[in-house]
Design a protein around this motif. Structure first.
Motif, PDB file in Angstrom:
ATOM      1  N   PHE A  65       0.796  -1.218   0.000  1.00 45.85           N
ATOM      2  CA  PHE A  65       0.000   0.000   0.000  1.00 45.85           C
ATOM      3  C   PHE A  65       0.838   1.283   0.000  1.00 45.85           C
ATOM      4  N   ASP A  66       2.118   1.203   0.380  1.00 47.02           N
ATOM      5  CA  ASP A  66       2.953   2.411   0.408  1.00 47.02           C
ATOM      6  C   ASP A  66       4.125   2.364  -0.571  1.00 47.02           C
ATOM      7  N   GLY A  67       4.188   1.330  -1.412  1.00 50.29           N
ATOM      8  CA  GLY A  67       5.213   1.263  -2.450  1.00 50.29           C
ATOM      9  C   GLY A  67       6.599   0.909  -1.976  1.00 50.29           C
ATOM     10  N   ASP A  68       6.742   0.317  -0.772  1.00 47.21           N
ATOM     11  CA  ASP A  68       8.073  -0.022  -0.255  1.00 47.21           C
ATOM     12  C   ASP A  68       8.523  -1.430  -0.625  1.00 47.21           C
ATOM     13  N   GLY A  69       7.703  -2.167  -1.400  1.00 44.56           N
ATOM     14  CA  GLY A  69       8.072  -3.511  -1.811  1.00 44.56           C
ATOM     15  C   GLY A  69       7.647  -4.602  -0.854  1.00 44.56           C
ATOM     16  N   MET A  70       7.086  -4.238   0.284  1.00 43.65           N
ATOM     17  CA  MET A  70       6.637  -5.210   1.270  1.00 43.65           C
ATOM     18  C   MET A  70       5.114  -5.184   1.349  1.00 43.65           C
ATOM     19  N   ASP A  71       4.506  -6.362   1.210  1.00 38.45           N
ATOM     20  CA  ASP A  71       3.067  -6.456   1.390  1.00 38.45           C
ATOM     21  C   ASP A  71       2.744  -6.448   2.881  1.00 38.45           C
ATOM     22  N   THR A  72       1.652  -5.818   3.225  1.00 35.79           N
ATOM     23  CA  THR A  72       1.210  -5.761   4.611  1.00 35.79           C
ATOM     24  C   THR A  72      -0.268  -6.140   4.682  1.00 35.79           C
ATOM     25  N   PRO A  73      -0.674  -6.737   5.804  1.00 29.97           N
ATOM     26  CA  PRO A  73      -2.088  -7.047   5.971  1.00 29.97           C
ATOM     27  C   PRO A  73      -2.869  -5.761   6.254  1.00 29.97           C
ATOM     28  N   ALA A  74      -4.115  -5.764   5.847  1.00 32.00           N
ATOM     29  CA  ALA A  74      -4.982  -4.608   6.081  1.00 32.00           C
ATOM     30  C   ALA A  74      -6.405  -5.126   6.223  1.00 32.00           C
ATOM     31  N   ILE A  75      -7.292  -4.233   6.608  1.00 35.08           N
ATOM     32  CA  ILE A  75      -8.709  -4.585   6.712  1.00 35.08           C
ATOM     33  C   ILE A  75      -9.553  -3.526   6.016  1.00 35.08           C
ATOM     34  N   ASN A  76     -10.740  -3.925   5.617  1.00 33.88           N
ATOM     35  CA  ASN A  76     -11.731  -3.003   5.103  1.00 33.88           C
ATOM     36  C   ASN A  76     -12.973  -3.207   5.952  1.00 33.88           C
ATOM     37  N   ARG A  77     -13.431  -2.145   6.588  1.00 32.12           N
ATOM     38  CA  ARG A  77     -14.605  -2.213   7.447  1.00 32.12           C
ATOM     39  C   ARG A  77     -15.749  -1.471   6.792  1.00 32.12           C
ATOM     40  N   THR A  78     -16.837  -2.165   6.568  1.00 34.69           N
ATOM     41  CA  THR A  78     -18.034  -1.548   6.008  1.00 34.69           C
ATOM     42  C   THR A  78     -18.828  -0.932   7.151  1.00 34.69           C
ATOM     43  N   VAL A  79     -19.089   0.354   7.043  1.00 37.28           N
ATOM     44  CA  VAL A  79     -19.849   1.060   8.063  1.00 37.28           C
ATOM     45  C   VAL A  79     -21.305   1.099   7.612  1.00 37.28           C
ATOM     46  N   ARG A  80     -22.169   0.683   8.494  1.00 38.61           N
ATOM     47  CA  ARG A  80     -23.601   0.657   8.144  1.00 38.61           C
ATOM     48  C   ARG A  80     -24.348   1.724   8.881  1.00 38.61           C
TER      49      ARG A  80
END
Length: 80
Positions: A65-80
């Protein structure tokens, strides 16, 4: 090259793939509830990295996500 890897996942687990170490090799990750388990090699055994992040109901993602060559875990939270 063919590679076969058997994962013991629960129905509620999310599987992830990413380069967690910037070595150019994608490896396996699993998110169970709100805990991420990431391995640095395609082998059996315990995860090399684990962290608690997000809620069990969040969508699990992985990417550079920041272009440093390392993948990182992330989450997507749907707000209802």
């Amino acid at each position: 090259m063919e590679c076969r890897l058997e994962l013991r996942l629960r129905a509620s687990d999310d599987s992830l793939v990413g380069d967690w170490t910037t070595d150019g090799i994608d490896t396996i990750g699993v998110r169970r509830d709100s805990t991420f388990y990431l391995s640095n090699a395609l082998r059996a055994g315990r995860a090399d990295i684990h962290c608690i992040y997000g809620r069990a109901t969040d969508m699990a993602l992985a990417g550079d996500f920041d272009g440093d060559g390392m993948d990182t875990p992330a989450i997507n939270r749907t707000v209802r």
